[in-house]
Design a protein around this motif. Structure first.
Motif, short mmCIF file in Angstrom:
data_model
loop_
_atom_site.label_atom_id
_atom_site.label_comp_id
_atom_site.label_asym_id
_atom_site.label_seq_id
_atom_site.Cartn_x
_atom_site.Cartn_y
_atom_site.Cartn_z
N SER A 134 0.82 -1.21 0.00
CA SER A 134 0.00 0.00 0.00
C SER A 134 0.85 1.26 0.00
O SER A 134 0.53 2.24 -0.69
CB SER A 134 -0.92 0.00 1.23
OG SER A 134 -1.74 -1.15 1.25
N ASN A 135 1.94 1.26 0.78
CA ASN A 135 2.77 2.47 0.82
C ASN A 135 3.49 2.71 -0.50
O ASN A 135 3.77 3.85 -0.86
CB ASN A 135 3.77 2.42 1.99
CG ASN A 135 4.67 1.20 1.95
OD1 ASN A 135 4.25 0.13 1.55
ND2 ASN A 135 5.90 1.35 2.39
N GLU A 136 3.76 1.64 -1.27
CA GLU A 136 4.33 1.84 -2.60
C GLU A 136 3.32 2.51 -3.53
O GLU A 136 3.69 3.36 -4.35
CB GLU A 136 4.79 0.51 -3.20
CG GLU A 136 6.06 -0.04 -2.58
CD GLU A 136 6.60 -1.25 -3.32
OE1 GLU A 136 6.07 -1.57 -4.41
OE2 GLU A 136 7.55 -1.88 -2.81
N GLY A 215 10.85 7.00 -0.39
CA GLY A 215 10.57 6.43 0.93
C GLY A 215 9.30 5.61 0.95
O GLY A 215 8.83 5.23 2.02
N GLY A 216 8.75 5.33 -0.24
CA GLY A 216 7.48 4.62 -0.30
C GLY A 216 7.58 3.13 -0.49
O GLY A 216 6.56 2.44 -0.55
N ALA A 217 8.79 2.59 -0.60
CA ALA A 217 8.95 1.15 -0.82
C ALA A 217 8.79 0.38 0.49
O ALA A 217 8.80 0.96 1.58
CB ALA A 217 10.30 0.86 -1.45
N SER A 218 8.68 -0.93 0.39
CA SER A 218 8.52 -1.78 1.57
C SER A 218 9.85 -1.90 2.31
O SER A 218 10.93 -1.67 1.76
CB SER A 218 8.04 -3.17 1.16
OG SER A 218 9.03 -3.81 0.37
N TRP A 219 9.79 -2.32 3.59
CA TRP A 219 11.01 -2.49 4.38
C TRP A 219 11.91 -3.54 3.73
O TRP A 219 13.14 -3.43 3.80
CB TRP A 219 10.66 -2.91 5.81
CG TRP A 219 10.06 -4.29 5.93
CD1 TRP A 219 8.74 -4.61 6.01
CD2 TRP A 219 10.78 -5.54 5.98
NE1 TRP A 219 8.57 -5.97 6.10
CE2 TRP A 219 9.81 -6.57 6.09
CE3 TRP A 219 12.13 -5.88 5.95
CZ2 TRP A 219 10.16 -7.91 6.17
CZ3 TRP A 219 12.47 -7.22 6.02
CH2 TRP A 219 11.50 -8.23 6.13
#
Length: 281
Positions: A134-136, A215-219
Protein backbone atom coordinates in the motif's frame (compact mmCIF):
# COMPACT_ATOMS: atom_id res chain seq x y z
CA UNK A 1 60.31 -38.65 -3.40
CA UNK A 2 60.26 -34.99 -4.30
CA UNK A 3 59.32 -32.60 -1.54
CA UNK A 4 56.54 -30.18 -2.47
CA UNK A 5 57.19 -26.52 -1.87
CA UNK A 6 54.87 -24.94 0.69
CA UNK A 7 52.62 -22.16 -0.64
CA UNK A 8 53.95 -18.67 0.00
CA UNK A 9 52.22 -16.28 2.34
CA UNK A 10 51.09 -14.21 -0.65
CA UNK A 11 49.58 -17.28 -2.33
CA UNK A 12 47.70 -18.19 0.85
CA UNK A 13 46.47 -14.61 1.11
CA UNK A 14 45.28 -14.76 -2.50
CA UNK A 15 43.36 -17.97 -1.78
CA UNK A 16 41.79 -16.38 1.30
CA UNK A 17 40.65 -13.40 -0.73
CA UNK A 18 39.07 -15.69 -3.32
CA UNK A 19 37.19 -17.46 -0.51
CA UNK A 20 36.08 -14.10 0.86
CA UNK A 21 34.68 -13.13 -2.53
CA UNK A 22 32.78 -16.43 -2.71
CA UNK A 23 31.54 -15.78 0.81
CA UNK A 24 30.10 -12.41 -0.17
CA UNK A 25 28.16 -14.08 -2.99
CA UNK A 26 26.79 -16.60 -0.48
CA UNK A 27 25.82 -13.86 1.97
CA UNK A 28 24.10 -11.91 -0.80
CA UNK A 29 22.15 -14.91 -2.09
CA UNK A 30 21.10 -16.27 1.32
CA UNK A 31 20.32 -12.78 2.63
CA UNK A 32 18.07 -11.85 -0.30
CA UNK A 33 16.19 -15.15 -0.05
CA UNK A 34 15.78 -14.74 3.73
CA UNK A 35 14.46 -11.17 3.38
CA UNK A 36 11.98 -12.33 0.74
CA UNK A 37 10.85 -15.26 2.87
CA UNK A 38 10.29 -13.15 6.01
CA UNK A 39 8.46 -10.48 4.02
CA UNK A 40 6.23 -13.07 2.36
CA UNK A 41 5.51 -14.82 5.67
CA UNK A 42 4.46 -11.44 7.08
CA UNK A 43 2.13 -11.05 4.08
CA UNK A 44 0.69 -14.52 4.62
CA UNK A 45 2.25 -16.01 1.47
CA UNK A 46 5.33 -18.15 2.34
CA UNK A 47 7.06 -18.05 -1.06
CA UNK A 48 10.79 -18.53 -1.49
CA UNK A 49 11.48 -16.75 -4.79
CA UNK A 50 9.94 -13.36 -5.47
CA UNK A 51 8.16 -10.86 -3.25
CA UNK A 52 4.45 -11.34 -2.60
CA UNK A 53 2.14 -8.34 -2.93
CA UNK A 54 -0.16 -7.15 -0.18
CA UNK A 55 -2.29 -4.07 -0.76
CA UNK A 56 -5.19 -3.36 1.60
CA UNK A 57 -7.84 -0.64 1.70
CA UNK A 58 -7.27 0.18 5.37
CA UNK A 59 -3.54 0.62 4.81
CA UNK A 60 -4.14 2.73 1.70
CA UNK A 61 -6.39 4.98 3.77
CA UNK A 62 -3.80 5.25 6.54
CA UNK A 63 -0.96 6.03 4.11
CA UNK A 64 -3.12 8.64 2.36
CA UNK A 65 -3.83 10.48 5.60
CA UNK A 66 -0.18 10.29 6.62
CA UNK A 67 0.76 11.95 3.32
CA UNK A 68 -1.85 14.63 3.97
CA UNK A 69 -0.69 15.13 7.56
CA UNK A 70 2.85 15.84 6.33
CA UNK A 71 1.34 18.72 4.35
CA UNK A 72 -0.77 19.80 7.36
CA UNK A 73 -4.00 18.89 5.60
CA UNK A 74 -7.12 17.47 7.22
CA UNK A 75 -7.53 13.68 6.99
CA UNK A 76 -9.99 12.14 4.55
CA UNK A 77 -12.83 10.18 6.10
CA UNK A 78 -13.46 6.67 4.83
CA UNK A 79 -16.79 6.46 3.05
CA UNK A 80 -18.41 3.05 2.56
CA UNK A 81 -20.40 4.21 -0.47
CA UNK A 82 -17.25 5.49 -2.18
CA UNK A 83 -15.51 2.19 -1.42
CA UNK A 84 -18.46 0.33 -2.93
CA UNK A 85 -18.16 2.49 -6.05
CA UNK A 86 -14.37 2.01 -6.24
CA UNK A 87 -14.72 -1.76 -5.83
CA UNK A 88 -17.32 -1.84 -8.62
CA UNK A 89 -14.88 0.05 -10.87
CA UNK A 90 -11.94 -2.28 -10.16
CA UNK A 91 -14.14 -5.35 -10.68
CA UNK A 92 -15.26 -3.89 -14.02
CA UNK A 93 -11.65 -3.23 -15.10
CA UNK A 94 -10.49 -6.75 -14.23
CA UNK A 95 -13.54 -8.44 -15.77
CA UNK A 96 -13.32 -6.48 -19.02
CA UNK A 97 -9.48 -6.40 -18.98
CA UNK A 98 -8.96 -2.71 -19.60
CA UNK A 99 -6.65 -0.14 -18.04
CA UNK A 100 -8.18 3.29 -18.18
CA UNK A 101 -10.36 5.88 -16.55
CA UNK A 102 -12.94 5.26 -19.27
CA UNK A 103 -14.05 1.73 -20.19
CA UNK A 104 -14.02 0.55 -23.83
CA UNK A 105 -17.80 0.94 -23.90
CA UNK A 106 -17.49 4.58 -22.83
CA UNK A 107 -18.39 4.11 -19.16
CA UNK A 108 -16.75 6.87 -17.10
CA UNK A 109 -15.60 6.65 -13.46
CA UNK A 110 -18.44 8.95 -12.45
CA UNK A 111 -20.96 6.30 -13.53
CA UNK A 112 -19.79 4.18 -10.58
CA UNK A 113 -20.23 7.12 -8.18
CA UNK A 114 -23.80 7.56 -9.36
CA UNK A 115 -24.53 3.81 -9.47
CA UNK A 116 -23.47 3.47 -5.82
CA UNK A 117 -25.62 6.46 -4.86
CA UNK A 118 -22.86 8.94 -4.07
CA UNK A 119 -23.84 12.50 -4.99
CA UNK A 120 -20.70 14.59 -5.27
CA UNK A 121 -19.75 18.22 -5.37
CA UNK A 122 -16.18 17.28 -6.35
CA UNK A 123 -14.71 13.94 -7.33
CA UNK A 124 -11.41 12.40 -8.39
CA UNK A 125 -9.94 9.04 -9.33
CA UNK A 126 -6.47 7.46 -9.06
CA UNK A 127 -5.57 4.02 -10.43
CA UNK A 128 -2.58 1.73 -9.88
CA UNK A 129 -1.35 -1.79 -10.47
CA UNK A 130 1.89 -3.74 -10.17
CA UNK A 131 2.96 -2.54 -6.70
CA UNK A 132 3.89 -4.76 -3.76
CA UNK A 133 2.40 -2.77 -0.90
CA UNK A 134 0.00 0.00 0.00
CA UNK A 135 2.77 2.47 0.82
CA UNK A 136 4.33 1.84 -2.60
CA UNK A 137 1.02 2.75 -4.24
CA UNK A 138 0.70 6.00 -2.29
CA UNK A 139 4.41 6.71 -2.76
CA UNK A 140 4.03 6.35 -6.53
CA UNK A 141 0.98 8.61 -6.63
CA UNK A 142 2.90 11.21 -4.63
CA UNK A 143 5.63 11.18 -7.32
CA UNK A 144 3.13 12.30 -9.96
CA UNK A 145 1.87 15.88 -9.92
CA UNK A 146 -1.63 15.03 -11.13
CA UNK A 147 -2.04 12.02 -8.83
CA UNK A 148 -0.61 13.93 -5.86
CA UNK A 149 -3.21 16.62 -6.54
CA UNK A 150 -5.92 14.05 -5.82
CA UNK A 151 -4.21 12.59 -2.72
CA UNK A 152 -3.76 16.10 -1.30
CA UNK A 153 -6.88 17.53 -2.92
CA UNK A 154 -9.65 19.56 -1.35
CA UNK A 155 -11.82 16.50 -0.71
CA UNK A 156 -13.40 15.28 2.51
CA UNK A 157 -13.87 11.55 1.84
CA UNK A 158 -12.18 8.63 0.13
CA UNK A 159 -12.90 5.01 -0.78
CA UNK A 160 -10.70 2.25 -2.21
CA UNK A 161 -11.27 -0.79 -4.39
CA UNK A 162 -8.65 -3.56 -4.46
CA UNK A 163 -8.64 -6.65 -6.67
CA UNK A 164 -6.06 -9.38 -7.22
CA UNK A 165 -6.07 -10.23 -10.93
CA UNK A 166 -4.44 -12.81 -13.17
CA UNK A 167 -3.15 -11.80 -16.60
CA UNK A 168 -4.06 -8.14 -16.16
CA UNK A 169 -2.03 -6.20 -18.71
CA UNK A 170 0.07 -9.36 -18.96
CA UNK A 171 0.71 -9.60 -15.20
CA UNK A 172 -0.58 -11.42 -12.15
CA UNK A 173 -1.00 -8.36 -9.98
CA UNK A 174 -3.13 -6.27 -7.64
CA UNK A 175 -5.25 -3.51 -9.18
CA UNK A 176 -6.21 -0.48 -7.08
CA UNK A 177 -8.87 2.19 -7.54
CA UNK A 178 -9.11 5.26 -5.30
CA UNK A 179 -12.22 7.44 -5.43
CA UNK A 180 -12.01 10.86 -3.77
CA UNK A 181 -15.11 12.92 -3.10
CA UNK A 182 -16.78 15.85 -1.47
CA UNK A 183 -20.46 15.02 -1.09
CA UNK A 184 -23.24 17.26 -2.29
CA UNK A 185 -25.22 18.62 0.63
CA UNK A 186 -28.53 20.39 0.96
CA UNK A 187 -26.56 23.62 1.41
CA UNK A 188 -24.66 23.17 -1.87
CA UNK A 189 -25.85 25.69 -4.40
CA UNK A 190 -26.91 24.64 -7.88
CA UNK A 191 -24.13 26.82 -9.30
CA UNK A 192 -21.50 24.98 -7.21
CA UNK A 193 -22.73 21.58 -8.38
CA UNK A 194 -22.61 22.65 -12.01
CA UNK A 195 -18.98 23.64 -11.53
CA UNK A 196 -18.02 20.45 -9.68
CA UNK A 197 -14.37 19.46 -9.96
CA UNK A 198 -13.87 16.09 -11.66
CA UNK A 199 -10.25 15.08 -12.14
CA UNK A 200 -8.59 11.97 -13.56
CA UNK A 201 -4.77 11.92 -13.96
CA UNK A 202 -2.80 10.68 -16.94
CA UNK A 203 -1.15 7.27 -17.24
CA UNK A 204 2.52 6.40 -16.87
CA UNK A 205 4.86 3.78 -15.48
CA UNK A 206 6.61 4.62 -12.21
CA UNK A 207 10.29 3.70 -12.07
CA UNK A 208 11.10 1.55 -9.04
CA UNK A 209 14.07 3.76 -8.16
CA UNK A 210 11.67 6.72 -7.83
CA UNK A 211 9.45 4.78 -5.42
CA UNK A 212 12.47 3.71 -3.37
CA UNK A 213 13.92 7.23 -3.30
CA UNK A 214 10.58 8.65 -2.16
CA UNK A 215 10.57 6.43 0.93
CA UNK A 216 7.48 4.62 -0.30
CA UNK A 217 8.95 1.15 -0.82
CA UNK A 218 8.52 -1.78 1.57
CA UNK A 219 11.01 -2.49 4.38
CA UNK A 220 12.09 -5.62 2.49
CA UNK A 221 13.16 -3.52 -0.49
CA UNK A 222 15.31 -1.25 1.67
CA UNK A 223 16.78 -4.26 3.49
CA UNK A 224 17.62 -5.86 0.14
CA UNK A 225 19.34 -2.71 -1.12
CA UNK A 226 21.19 -2.39 2.19
CA UNK A 227 22.49 -5.92 1.77
CA UNK A 228 23.41 -5.17 -1.84
CA UNK A 229 25.40 -2.09 -0.77
CA UNK A 230 27.20 -4.08 1.93
CA UNK A 231 28.13 -6.79 -0.59
CA UNK A 232 29.32 -4.14 -3.06
CA UNK A 233 31.63 -2.64 -0.43
CA UNK A 234 32.87 -6.13 0.41
CA UNK A 235 33.72 -6.81 -3.22
CA UNK A 236 35.48 -3.45 -3.57
CA UNK A 237 37.65 -4.05 -0.50
CA UNK A 238 38.48 -7.56 -1.70
CA UNK A 239 39.48 -6.31 -5.15
CA UNK A 240 41.69 -3.57 -3.68
CA UNK A 241 43.48 -6.06 -1.44
CA UNK A 242 44.09 -8.29 -4.42
CA UNK A 243 45.66 -5.41 -6.30
CA UNK A 244 48.03 -4.87 -3.38
CA UNK A 245 49.43 -8.36 -4.00
CA UNK A 246 50.81 -7.13 -7.28
CA UNK A 247 49.73 -7.15 -10.91
CA UNK A 248 51.60 -10.34 -11.77
CA UNK A 249 49.76 -12.44 -9.18
CA UNK A 250 46.32 -10.92 -9.62
CA UNK A 251 46.15 -9.84 -13.26
CA UNK A 252 43.86 -12.71 -14.26
CA UNK A 253 41.54 -11.82 -11.40
CA UNK A 254 41.59 -8.10 -12.12
CA UNK A 255 40.88 -8.68 -15.82
CA UNK A 256 37.75 -10.75 -15.29
CA UNK A 257 36.22 -11.04 -11.82
CA UNK A 258 35.44 -7.37 -11.03
CA UNK A 259 33.56 -7.07 -14.31
CA UNK A 260 31.52 -10.14 -13.43
CA UNK A 261 30.87 -8.93 -9.87
CA UNK A 262 29.78 -5.51 -11.12
CA UNK A 263 27.41 -7.10 -13.64
CA UNK A 264 25.82 -9.23 -10.91
CA UNK A 265 25.34 -6.22 -8.61
CA UNK A 266 23.84 -4.07 -11.39
CA UNK A 267 21.47 -6.84 -12.52
CA UNK A 268 20.23 -7.44 -8.96
CA UNK A 269 19.72 -3.68 -8.45
CA UNK A 270 17.71 -3.42 -11.69
CA UNK A 271 15.59 -6.46 -10.78
CA UNK A 272 14.86 -5.02 -7.31
CA UNK A 273 13.96 -1.63 -8.78
CA UNK A 274 11.73 -3.25 -11.39
CA UNK A 275 9.98 -5.18 -8.61
CA UNK A 276 9.28 -1.95 -6.70
CA UNK A 277 7.82 -0.20 -9.76
CA UNK A 278 4.34 -0.23 -11.15
CA UNK A 279 1.79 1.66 -13.24
CA UNK A 280 -0.45 4.54 -12.28
CA UNK A 281 -3.28 6.25 -14.11
Amino acid sequence: MKKQKAPSRAALHLQALHRRRTGWFAVLLVGLLLIQFVYNIHNGQPRILGYSAKVESAQLHQETNQARARQRLAPLQHNATLSKAAQAKVEDMVAKKYWGHVAPDGTTPWHFFEQAGYSYQAAGENLAYGFLSSNEVIGAWMQSESHRANVLGDYTEVGFGVKRATNFEGNDTIVVVAFYGTPKTSQTSAKAVEGATITSPSSHKVNGFAVIASGGASWAMYASFGLLIAATLGFIVTHLELLRLGWYRSKRYVALHPVFDTAVIVIIAIVLAFTAGGNIL
